[in-house]
Design a protein around this motif. Sequence first.
Motif, PDB file in Angstrom:
ATOM      1  N   ILE A  50     -30.641   9.394 -27.026  1.00  5.98           N
ATOM      2  CA  ILE A  50     -31.057  10.729 -26.616  1.00  5.98           C
ATOM      3  C   ILE A  50     -30.732  11.685 -27.760  1.00  5.98           C
ATOM      4  CG2 ILE A  50     -28.880  11.251 -25.386  1.00  5.98           C
ATOM      5  CD1 ILE A  50     -30.675  12.780 -23.331  1.00  5.98           C
ATOM      6  N   THR A  51     -31.719  12.468 -28.143  1.00  5.77           N
ATOM      7  CA  THR A  51     -31.520  13.401 -29.248  1.00  5.77           C
ATOM      8  C   THR A  51     -30.693  14.602 -28.796  1.00  5.77           C
ATOM      9  OG1 THR A  51     -33.486  14.716 -28.767  1.00  5.77           O
ATOM     10  CG2 THR A  51     -33.790  12.749 -30.135  1.00  5.77           C
ATOM     11  N   SER A  52     -30.307  15.418 -29.745  1.00  6.03           N
ATOM     12  CA  SER A  52     -29.575  16.637 -29.401  1.00  6.03           C
ATOM     13  C   SER A  52     -30.420  17.537 -28.504  1.00  6.03           C
ATOM     14  CB  SER A  52     -29.146  17.384 -30.664  1.00  6.03           C
ATOM     15  OG  SER A  52     -30.287  17.715 -31.441  1.00  6.03           O
ATOM     16  N   GLY A  53     -31.725  17.452 -28.628  1.00  5.03           N
ATOM     17  CA  GLY A  53     -32.624  18.248 -27.811  1.00  5.03           C
ATOM     18  C   GLY A  53     -32.979  17.631 -26.476  1.00  5.03           C
ATOM     19  N   GLY A  54     -32.438  16.433 -26.223  1.00 10.31           N
ATOM     20  CA  GLY A  54     -32.654  15.812 -24.921  1.00 10.31           C
ATOM     21  C   GLY A  54     -33.826  14.863 -24.830  1.00 10.31           C
ATOM     22  N   VAL A  55     -34.396  14.478 -25.968  1.00  4.08           N
ATOM     23  CA  VAL A  55     -35.512  13.529 -25.953  1.00  4.08           C
ATOM     24  C   VAL A  55     -34.941  12.113 -25.945  1.00  4.08           C
ATOM     25  CG1 VAL A  55     -37.539  12.695 -27.167  1.00  4.08           C
ATOM     26  CG2 VAL A  55     -37.004  15.138 -27.162  1.00  4.08           C
ATOM     27  N   SER A  56     -35.360  11.324 -24.990  1.00  5.71           N
ATOM     28  CA  SER A  56     -34.808   9.980 -24.819  1.00  5.71           C
ATOM     29  C   SER A  56     -35.776   8.911 -25.324  1.00  5.71           C
ATOM     30  CB  SER A  56     -34.484   9.727 -23.349  1.00  5.71           C
ATOM     31  OG  SER A  56     -35.639   9.879 -22.556  1.00  5.71           O
ATOM     32  N   SER A  57     -35.208   7.783 -25.672  1.00  6.34           N
ATOM     33  CA  SER A  57     -36.016   6.638 -26.089  1.00  6.34           C
ATOM     34  C   SER A  57     -35.290   5.358 -25.716  1.00  6.34           C
ATOM     35  CB  SER A  57     -36.309   6.682 -27.588  1.00  6.34           C
ATOM     36  OG  SER A  57     -35.116   6.639 -28.327  1.00  6.34           O
ATOM     37  N   TYR A  58     -36.082   4.294 -25.518  1.00 13.11           N
ATOM     38  CA  TYR A  58     -35.545   3.019 -25.036  1.00 13.11           C
ATOM     39  C   TYR A  58     -36.312   1.864 -25.683  1.00 13.11           C
ATOM     40  CZ  TYR A  58     -34.446   6.345 -21.337  1.00 13.11           C
ATOM     41  OH  TYR A  58     -34.034   7.460 -20.650  1.00 13.11           O
ATOM     42  N   PRO A  59     -35.703   0.716 -25.748  1.00 14.94           N
ATOM     43  CA  PRO A  59     -36.486  -0.474 -26.090  1.00 14.94           C
ATOM     44  C   PRO A  59     -37.549  -0.683 -25.020  1.00 14.94           C
ATOM     45  CG  PRO A  59     -34.129  -0.931 -26.169  1.00 14.94           C
ATOM     46  CD  PRO A  59     -34.276   0.402 -25.548  1.00 14.94           C
ATOM     47  N   GLU A  60     -38.668  -1.220 -25.418  1.00  8.24           N
ATOM     48  CA  GLU A  60     -39.790  -1.375 -24.494  1.00  8.24           C
ATOM     49  C   GLU A  60     -39.396  -2.151 -23.244  1.00  8.24           C
ATOM     50  OE1 GLU A  60     -42.553   0.233 -25.343  1.00  8.24           O
ATOM     51  OE2 GLU A  60     -43.469  -0.281 -23.411  1.00  8.24           O
ATOM     52  N   TYR A  61     -38.567  -3.159 -23.412  1.00  8.21           N
ATOM     53  CA  TYR A  61     -38.238  -4.031 -22.288  1.00  8.21           C
ATOM     54  C   TYR A  61     -37.295  -3.391 -21.279  1.00  8.21           C
ATOM     55  CZ  TYR A  61     -34.135  -4.977 -25.223  1.00  8.21           C
ATOM     56  OH  TYR A  61     -33.015  -4.853 -26.003  1.00  8.21           O
ATOM     57  N   LEU A  62     -36.743  -2.210 -21.605  1.00  2.11           N
ATOM     58  CA  LEU A  62     -35.858  -1.510 -20.669  1.00  2.11           C
ATOM     59  C   LEU A  62     -36.487  -0.261 -20.071  1.00  2.11           C
ATOM     60  CD1 LEU A  62     -32.401  -1.800 -22.458  1.00  2.11           C
ATOM     61  CD2 LEU A  62     -33.217  -3.093 -20.486  1.00  2.11           C
ATOM     62  N   LYS A  63     -37.633   0.109 -20.572  1.00  3.37           N
ATOM     63  CA  LYS A  63     -38.289   1.308 -20.047  1.00  3.37           C
ATOM     64  C   LYS A  63     -38.570   1.147 -18.558  1.00  3.37           C
ATOM     65  CE  LYS A  63     -40.576   3.101 -24.157  1.00  3.37           C
ATOM     66  NZ  LYS A  63     -41.867   3.359 -24.829  1.00  3.37           N
ATOM     67  N   GLY A  64     -38.252   2.191 -17.827  1.00  2.00           N
ATOM     68  CA  GLY A  64     -38.487   2.163 -16.393  1.00  2.00           C
ATOM     69  C   GLY A  64     -37.291   1.737 -15.579  1.00  2.00           C
ATOM     70  N   ARG A  65     -36.341   1.073 -16.217  1.00  3.92           N
ATOM     71  CA  ARG A  65     -35.133   0.649 -15.496  1.00  3.92           C
ATOM     72  C   ARG A  65     -33.904   1.447 -15.908  1.00  3.92           C
ATOM     73  NH1 ARG A  65     -32.669  -4.076 -15.514  1.00  3.92           N
ATOM     74  NH2 ARG A  65     -33.326  -4.790 -17.581  1.00  3.92           N
ATOM     75  N   PHE A  66     -33.824   1.832 -17.159  1.00  2.00           N
ATOM     76  CA  PHE A  66     -32.675   2.573 -17.673  1.00  2.00           C
ATOM     77  C   PHE A  66     -33.095   4.012 -17.975  1.00  2.00           C
ATOM     78  CE2 PHE A  66     -29.808  -0.991 -19.578  1.00  2.00           C
ATOM     79  CZ  PHE A  66     -29.927  -1.709 -18.407  1.00  2.00           C
ATOM     80  N   ALA A  67     -32.158   4.935 -17.752  1.00  2.00           N
ATOM     81  CA  ALA A  67     -32.425   6.339 -18.062  1.00  2.00           C
ATOM     82  C   ALA A  67     -31.166   6.976 -18.617  1.00  2.00           C
ATOM     83  CB  ALA A  67     -32.900   7.085 -16.828  1.00  2.00           C
ATOM     84  N   ILE A  68     -31.295   7.576 -19.774  1.00  2.00           N
ATOM     85  CA  ILE A  68     -30.174   8.255 -20.422  1.00  2.00           C
ATOM     86  C   ILE A  68     -30.319   9.754 -20.208  1.00  2.00           C
ATOM     87  CG2 ILE A  68     -31.361   8.412 -22.652  1.00  2.00           C
ATOM     88  CD1 ILE A  68     -28.638   7.958 -24.024  1.00  2.00           C
ATOM     89  N   SER A  69     -29.204  10.433 -20.042  1.00  2.00           N
ATOM     90  CA  SER A  69     -29.218  11.888 -19.907  1.00  2.00           C
ATOM     91  C   SER A  69     -27.931  12.440 -20.495  1.00  2.00           C
ATOM     92  CB  SER A  69     -29.365  12.302 -18.439  1.00  2.00           C
ATOM     93  OG  SER A  69     -28.289  11.800 -17.660  1.00  2.00           O
ATOM     94  N   ARG A  70     -27.898  13.738 -20.688  1.00  2.00           N
ATOM     95  CA  ARG A  70     -26.712  14.344 -21.272  1.00  2.00           C
ATOM     96  C   ARG A  70     -26.432  15.687 -20.626  1.00  2.00           C
ATOM     97  NH1 ARG A  70     -27.481  14.615 -27.397  1.00  2.00           N
ATOM     98  NH2 ARG A  70     -25.577  15.864 -27.343  1.00  2.00           N
TER      99      ARG A  70
END
Length: 114
Positions: A50-70
């Motif tokens: 997750i960037t300082s601005g709150g933009v998140s990214s994930y490996p393709e195989y985890l998208k939809g199951r994991f969510a990062i927040s700050r």
Amino acid sequence: VQLQASGGGLVQAGGSLRLSCKASGINFRLYAMSWYRQAEGKQPEVVANITSGGVSSYPEYLKGRFAISRDNVRRMVYLQMNSLEPEDAAVYYCGTAVGSRRYRGQGTQVTVSS
């Protein structure tokens, strides 16, 4: 810089866990944060950024199951993990980079029973 992860535990396959990481010693809001995991006998892998601005990214195989927040006020970063699978079992760490230095905190164990 200190990073302390918590929230791990034992969960049944299909269940959910929310990991937390408390950061100190840095101006937290300025830095991107990451969650990593390392399963026994395997190399560490990044599971979320997750960037300082709150933009998140994930490996393709985890998208939809994991969510990062700050939460910049509380200096916390979270990892919501849903539909957990036995393959998700690992020690999970949070980390960041300050300049050329990388920091990784003490991890929290996630165990998933089938």
